[in-house]
Motif scaffolding. Structure first.
Motif, short mmCIF file in Angstrom:
data_model
loop_
_atom_site.label_atom_id
_atom_site.label_comp_id
_atom_site.label_asym_id
_atom_site.label_seq_id
_atom_site.Cartn_x
_atom_site.Cartn_y
_atom_site.Cartn_z
N LEU A 80 -4.65 -7.47 7.47
CA LEU A 80 -5.19 -7.81 6.32
C LEU A 80 -4.99 -7.75 4.62
O LEU A 80 -5.39 -8.15 4.46
CB LEU A 80 -6.93 -7.48 6.23
N VAL A 81 -4.47 -6.51 5.01
CA VAL A 81 -3.78 -6.11 3.56
C VAL A 81 -2.40 -6.60 3.15
O VAL A 81 -2.01 -6.86 2.35
CB VAL A 81 -3.12 -5.00 3.41
N ARG A 99 -1.92 -10.17 3.75
CA ARG A 99 -1.60 -10.54 4.00
C ARG A 99 -2.18 -11.28 2.55
O ARG A 99 -1.94 -12.36 1.84
CB ARG A 99 -3.27 -11.24 4.42
N LYS A 100 -2.75 -10.37 2.04
CA LYS A 100 -2.81 -10.37 0.01
C LYS A 100 -2.09 -9.74 -1.31
O LYS A 100 -2.20 -9.96 -1.56
CB LYS A 100 -4.47 -10.09 0.32
N ASP A 130 -7.42 5.39 8.71
CA ASP A 130 -7.06 4.04 7.35
C ASP A 130 -6.76 4.03 6.58
O ASP A 130 -5.97 4.89 5.77
CB ASP A 130 -8.85 4.77 7.04
N ILE A 131 -6.97 2.38 6.26
CA ILE A 131 -5.58 2.05 5.42
C ILE A 131 -6.23 0.62 4.60
O ILE A 131 -7.41 0.12 4.84
CB ILE A 131 -4.57 1.66 5.60
N ILE A 132 -6.54 0.98 2.78
CA ILE A 132 -7.20 -0.12 2.61
C ILE A 132 -6.81 -0.18 1.24
O ILE A 132 -5.92 0.69 0.76
CB ILE A 132 -8.62 1.47 2.03
N GLY A 133 -6.91 -1.63 1.10
CA GLY A 133 -5.92 -2.08 0.50
C GLY A 133 -5.58 -3.89 -0.07
O GLY A 133 -6.33 -4.34 1.39
N PRO A 134 -4.94 -4.10 -0.16
CA PRO A 134 -4.17 -3.74 -1.29
C PRO A 134 -5.09 -4.10 -2.30
O PRO A 134 -5.77 -4.47 -2.66
CB PRO A 134 -3.68 -5.28 -1.80
N LEU A 135 -4.74 -2.80 -3.69
CA LEU A 135 -5.53 -2.42 -4.07
C LEU A 135 -4.73 -2.38 -5.73
O LEU A 135 -3.58 -2.72 -6.28
CB LEU A 135 -6.51 -0.83 -4.12
N GLY A 136 -5.29 -2.29 -6.83
CA GLY A 136 -4.80 -1.98 -8.14
C GLY A 136 -4.61 -3.71 -9.01
O GLY A 136 -5.02 -4.26 -7.79
#
Lengths: 463, 280
Positions: free
Chosen positions: B23-24, B26-27, B84-90
């Motif tokens: 998911l990360v 992809r974006k 956990d991996i959360i993102g993409p952020l910023g």
């Protein structure tokens, strides 16, 4: 007829001197005997005025009457027809301004302690039910709904949707389920094990949870539609901490209440170094604000080992938005209230750490838009308090992460999502409720909003 | 759970992980970061996405072992999972054609400047890169940066490789040579970004930086990462991480990075003791 007991059955609590040194729950809950005694106070009024005060429509007289019959599991089942989170609501709802405010008994005496009874039966069920089988719906209706955010609004919407046979998936940005229930409200007021068990109930209804997925970044609302969801409920909370915009707010030792509480509650910084996330443990802590969050932050600071904790609030104690009960608990524990006081700047030492907070005394003038008397600074009344930690607990604004990635969903000038009375946003198929619509409010009002939106979703998808 | 598919040691204490995070991947766009949590006890640490492969569903990160969490991260191997991996952020870096760009990476900041450098070149800019390290052994991504830019200059503080000196010395030389510079992009230790910013300001050159403040949630909820830019408070996690250097209060940022130094020390000591005991 038996003589009416005029006062609420008191709820046993940890001694303030002891509890200010631990993170265990303050209120210990009713015994069976307490619950029976309190339930006996309910008059079972024919018109049930208490119902009007419950945002999630619990059949209050019915569950209390089941308690009277000692059918505690029946009582909790009765509550769960409407409310999936009774152990949480029984602890954190401001019943005094809701159901209990309308209690007939309350006109002459103290109202029935509805919240304490709700908590009793919910806790009873947790201890006495071993059967954790899934509660599968009769037959899936073939439609799937995405719920964004796993706080009180999202969990309530998800549970209600699952009961209507929808396939529900919750997307949560954080790594744990519960939103403000896990990052915001402290362990001593709402144990995380309680939240976990109520989340477990929602899962047993067939709701799927996807954690660490940030809608607006990892996926967009439109991505969710292309994945096949028929409707989306947005309950992401407010989630953008306000600061005062005074000098010194970025000094080391100044926290937003969100950060302070998130470190302690979600990340378990009170157990550092066993848990990796640290927090600064101040000796003299100032918390700015007068709401429940301010009380939570102040009482947390005490439990982290502070010698002195001050609540700095610009109006008087009467205007404080915090629950009376929480103010009372804070006072009992030794929090010092500096009311009619407003910070003007935070002063740092040479190394850039907080040293003092400068404040000005206030007096109350004419009522403002909120109906409360406007605080006015008293000229020449500046003074300083020596502190090493400052926590800003003055509320939250609308976090733009999701809304800015969804430009075709209208927001108002403060960034909150615009909805109709039933929770429909301006984007087709998207509904919203809770703090991201109303601005910071209570757990129960967010739950009420979740419930309302589900009704609209169901109506729109079946008509 | 997020599986580590490949591990590479780039230099002493600097490692690369390729991680399964579809998911990360992809974006993800250049300049964005993830928040990573190793396990139940872990803290949430922000790390820039070094590379992403959309069809494979993977992202790569590069990290330096500086604290307890990154040390522990470094002990993980291929096949291990992160909780956990959360993102993409910023916000992604704004990539556009401006003409000639100088990209500067200091230390492990080179891992952050690399995807930006590559994208700037792909956007038809003429890209000159400068990468610097304390010493030759700590120099990373030399070949990658060579490929990603039109020309590459290297500096080491001790002169063990490339030019003896700082990245700003090399930048000064480029400026003095007189060829017009339309944009500078500098990423590295705050002290380096501050030095580049000060130098560029003297010549009226626009500089962008990517800030690396302490974060918790990484979604704008906690405000831990706040930084003063042009007198206003900004949140690095949602308003950045890229900012125009002029106006960034680098001293405040440096100070805020020191908030948990004592706790970090305690955490490392405790970790080392336990590792010692575990390894006999």
């Amino acid at each position: 007829m038996a003589k009416i007991i005029k006062e609420k059955t008191p709820i046993p609590e940890q001694d303030p001197k002891i509890r200010r040194q631990n993170f265990n729950e303050v209120a210990l809950g009713y015994s069976e005997e307490d619950a029976l005694r309190e339930a006996s106070r309910c008059l079972g009024c024919k018109d049930s005025p208490c119902l009007a005060g419950c945002p999630v429509e619990i059949d209050i007289p019915a569950f209390i009457s089941l308690i009277k019959e000692r059918d505690y599991l029946g009582a909790v089942r009765k509550i769960k027809e409407k409310n999936a989170l009774p152990a949480i609501c029984g602890r954190v709802c401001p019943q005094e301004t809701q159901c209990e405010q309308y209690c007939t008994l309350g006109k002459r005496f103290e109202p029935v302690a509805i919240g304490r009874l709700e908590r009793f039966v919910a806790d009873y069920e947790m201890v006495n039910t071993k059967d954790l089988q899934p509660i599968t719906c009769s037959s899936p209706n073939g439609k799937s709904i995405a719920v964004v955010g796993s706080g009180p609004a999202g969990l309530t919407a998800a549970a209600d949707l699952a009961k209507l046979d929808y396939k529900v998936t919750i997307f949560e940005a954080l790594h744990k389920t519960g939103g403000v229930l896990v990052y915001g409200i402290p362990e001593f007021r709402l144990p995380k094990a309680i939240v976990e068990q109520e989340v477990e109930f929602v899962k047993r209804l067939g709701v799927e949870l996807k954690l660490s997925v940030v809608i607006g970044r990892t996926l967009t609302i439109d991505d969710l539609f292309s994945e096949g969801y028929d409707a989306i409920f947005v309950g992401v909370g407010a989630g953008l901490p306000h600061f005062m915009d005074i000098p010194g707010e970025n000094l080391n030792g100044v926290y937003s209440a969100n950060e302070y509480l998130t470190r302690v509650n979600l990340m378990k910084a009170y157990l550092f170094p066993e848990y990796d996330t640290p927090i600064k443990k101040g000796k003299r802590v100032a918390v700015v604000g007068g709401g429940n969050v301010a009380m939570d932050a102040a009482r947390t600071a005490l439990r982290l080992g502070a010698d002195q904790v001050f609540i700095i609030y610009r109006r008087s104690q009467v205007e404080m938005p915090a629950r009376r009960e929480e103010v009372h608990h804070a006072e009992e524990e030794g929090i010092e209230f500096k009311t009619l006081t407003n910070p003007t700047r935070i002063i740092g030492d040479k190394q850039g750490w907080v040293k003092e907070i400068e404040c000005i005394r206030m007096e109350l003038g004419e009522p403002d838009d909120s109906g409360r008397r406007r605080p006015i600074p008293i000229e020449g009344s500046l003074f300083k308090i020596e502190v090493d930690i400052v926590v800003m607990a003055i509320g939250n604004g609308a976090n733009p992460l999701l809304t800015s990635a969804t430009p075709d969903m209208a927001i108002n000038k403060w960034g909150y999502i615009i909805t109709d009375d039933e929770g429909r946003t301006t984007k087709k198929g998207v509904y919203a409720g809770g703090d991201i619509v109303t601005g910071s409010a209570t757990v129960i009002s967010a739950m009420g909003a979740g419930k309302r939106a589900v009704r609209a979703i169901h109506k729109d998808l079946t008509e | 759970m997020f599986k580590i598919l490949a591990k590479k040691i780039l230099a002493s204490g600097i490692k690369l992980f390729e991680i399964e995070a579809p998911l990360v991947a992809r974006k993800a766009l250049p300049g964005q970061f993830i928040v990573l949590k190793i396990d139940e006890y872990g803290e949430r640490i922000p790390l820039t996405i070094y590379e992403y492969t959309r069809d494979k569903g993977t992202i790569s990160i590069i990290f330096q072992e500086v604290g307890k969490s990154t040390m522990q991260l470094g002990t993980l191997n291929e096949g291990d999972c992160l909780s956990d991996i959360i993102g993409p952020l910023g916000c992604p870096t704004k990539i556009e054609k401006v003409g000639r760009v100088v990209t500067i990476g200091g230390g492990v900041g080179t891992a952050v400047i690399y995807p930006i450098t590559r994208s700037l070149k792909e956007a038809n800019n003429r890209v000159t890169s400068i990468i610097g390290a304390r010493t030759r052994e700590l120099l990373i991504l030399k070949e990658e940066m060579e490929k990603a830019s039109d020309e590459l200059f290297i500096t080491t503080d001790d002169g063990s490789y490339g030019r003896h000196g700082l990245v700003t010395d090399e930048l000064k030389r480029l400026i003095d040579e007189g060829e017009k510079i339309d944009l500078i992009f500098a990423i590295g230790p705050v002290i380096m970004m501050k030095a580049v910013s000060n130098l560029a300001k003297q010549y009226n050159l626009k500089t962008m930086v990517s800030l690396n403040s302490i974060m918790v949630d990484g979604t704008g909820m906690c405000g831990c990462c706040r930084v003063t830019v042009k007198g206003r408070t900004k949140f690095v996690c949602v308003d950045g991480p890229d900012f125009e250097a002029e106006g960034v209060d680098f001293d405040e940022l440096m100070n805020r990075q020191r908030i948990y130094l004592n706790e970090e020390r305690l955490s490392i000591e405790r970790y080392r003791e336990r590792e010692c005991r575990r390894n006999g």
